[in-house]
Design an enzyme around this catalytic site. Structure first.
Site, PDB file in Angstrom:
ATOM      1  N   SER A   1      62.881  51.314 107.937  1.00 26.87           N
ATOM      2  CA  SER A   1      61.650  51.915 107.968  1.00 26.87           C
ATOM      3  C   SER A   1      61.051  52.533 106.926  1.00 26.87           C
ATOM      4  O   SER A   1      61.332  53.579 106.581  1.00 26.87           O
ATOM      5  CB  SER A   1      61.787  52.772 109.279  1.00 26.87           C
ATOM      6  OG  SER A   1      62.481  52.149 110.515  1.00 26.87           O
TER       7      SER A   1
ATOM      8  N   LYS B   1      60.586  61.836 108.570  1.00 33.04           N
ATOM      9  CA  LYS B   1      60.369  60.729 107.511  1.00 33.04           C
ATOM     10  C   LYS B   1      59.089  59.856 107.998  1.00 33.04           C
ATOM     11  O   LYS B   1      58.217  59.630 107.241  1.00 33.04           O
ATOM     12  CB  LYS B   1      61.547  60.323 107.113  1.00 33.04           C
ATOM     13  CG  LYS B   1      61.630  58.981 106.217  1.00 33.04           C
ATOM     14  CD  LYS B   1      61.513  57.646 106.883  1.00 33.04           C
ATOM     15  CE  LYS B   1      62.787  57.384 107.599  1.00 33.04           C
ATOM     16  NZ  LYS B   1      62.709  56.073 108.232  1.00 33.04           N
TER      17      LYS B   1
ATOM     18  N   LYS C   1      55.691  49.421 112.534  1.00 34.27           N
ATOM     19  CA  LYS C   1      56.829  50.300 112.959  1.00 34.27           C
ATOM     20  C   LYS C   1      56.183  51.838 112.865  1.00 34.27           C
ATOM     21  O   LYS C   1      56.671  52.498 113.848  1.00 34.27           O
ATOM     22  CB  LYS C   1      58.021  50.363 111.839  1.00 34.27           C
ATOM     23  CG  LYS C   1      59.052  51.308 112.017  1.00 34.27           C
ATOM     24  CD  LYS C   1      59.918  51.227 113.352  1.00 34.27           C
ATOM     25  CE  LYS C   1      60.925  52.535 113.460  1.00 34.27           C
ATOM     26  NZ  LYS C   1      61.698  52.274 114.623  1.00 34.27           N
TER      27      LYS C   1
END
Ligand code: NAD
Length: 296
Positions: free
Chosen positions: A94, A237, A169
């Site tokens: 990701s 993140k 995502k």
């Protein structure tokens, strides 16, 4: 067909095992983690990203974030130095969509195909090979990679060109983070008002407020179980990548920014390695209460 696999952490290791179980010949490499359990199952170890790529027809990466993917694929001794023209690289990490596009361009200049194919579902679904895989890239490349992806996931969807997998995502991660925060806020209110959280869960989970996130996280919260699962530092993140991508496009994300600050506060409180269900702890601290099962 030889599949190279780089990045054998919480997610990559079970995904690689599923490919071995499906009959693929694997070459594996991780910069820091041991790979003995995979070589014991028949995989071959490699000494670098370059060597892994040179020995593979299809090369999969499952790494933490954009800098790791850039280093492994484009850096010195990286995939790009070993991979043969006509091969395909599938990055399942990701990362920022712009980095997927940058990596794809560099590989294309060498005649190498690229897909970004991040996953949703976490370790249990990586183990069961039931991940949801969202893919960006060309239809033809997707079609030839699909049989491999289907050995790791139960849903494999081409969502657009390179980068679209990681855009999807990011959308997924925004929805999950905000959903956990909404559940935490609402359950803290209910508990402080004197209603048992288990009763609230039982009453509302089948209604409009119910969600996969609620079903997965409320039982963990009620048990006080914040073992990851999905670590708060990984969600920071992802939200950082979402905020950066959105701001570059001129899209404000006010709710994501708010939840990001909650995650930052939890990190300061020493919760970086806790499951993201620990968002509830921030609300518990604010209102001096605990969303737990009543103890007998
Ligand atoms: P992890 O930290 O457990 O594994 C990453 C692996 O990459 C480690 O073994 C590390 O040694 C290796 N690595 C790092 N840099 C490297 C390099 N330059 N070359 C070779 N190997 C290198 O992470 P994870 O939980 O497996 O997550 C991987 C990706 O999947 C992340 O992008 C994460 O956001 C995403 N993801 C994780 C989950 C989850 O529940 N853990 C769920 C969905 C998606």
């Amino acid at each position: 067909m030889i599949v190279g696999f780089i990045g054998l952490g919480i997610m990559g290791r079970p995904m690689a095992k599923n490919l071995i179980n499906a009959g693929y010949k694997l070459v594996v490499y991780d910069k820091y983690a041991r790979v003995d359990d995979l070589t014991a199952l028949g995989a071959e170890g490699a000494a670098s990203c370059k060597e892994t790529a040179a020995r593979s027809d299809v090369l999969i990466t499952m790494l933490p974030n954009s800098p790791h993917v850039k280093e492994a694929i484009l850096g010195p001794g990286g995939v790009i130095e070993g991979i043969r023209p006509g091969s395909t690289v599938i990055d399942m990490s990701s990362i920022a969509p712009a980095v997927s596009q940058e990596v794809a361009l560099a590989l294309k200049a060498r005649g190498v195909n690229f897909l970004d194919a991040p996953v949703s579902g976490g370790e249990p679904k990586a183990v069961d090979a039931t991940l949801a895989i969202m893919v960006g890239g060309e239809q033809g490349v997707f079609d030839s990679a699909r049989p491999i992806l289907e050995k790791m996931g139960s849903s494999v969807v081409l969502v657009g060109d390179v980068g679209a997998g990681n855009v999807t995502k990011l959308a997924n991660q925004v929805i999950v983070a905000l959903n956990i925060a909404a559940v935490s806020e609402a359950f803290t209110l209910a508990v402080k008002a004197g209603v048992k959280p288990q009763a609230v869960f039982d009453a509302i989970k089948g209604g409009l407020a119910g969600s996969t996130v609620m079903n997965a996280k409320v039982p963990m919260i009620l048990d006080g179980n914040f073992k990851p699962g999905f670590r708060i530092e990984l969600h920071i993140k992802d939200l950082q990548n979402a905020l950066d991508t959105a701001h570059a496009l001129g899209v404000p994300l006010p709710l994501t920014a708010g939840v990001m600050e909650i995650l930052q506060a939890l990190k300061v409180d020493g919760e970086a390695a806790s499951d993201h269900g620990a968002i509830v702890r921030h609300y518990e601290k604010l209102s001096k209460t605990e969303v737990r099962k009543a103890r007998p």
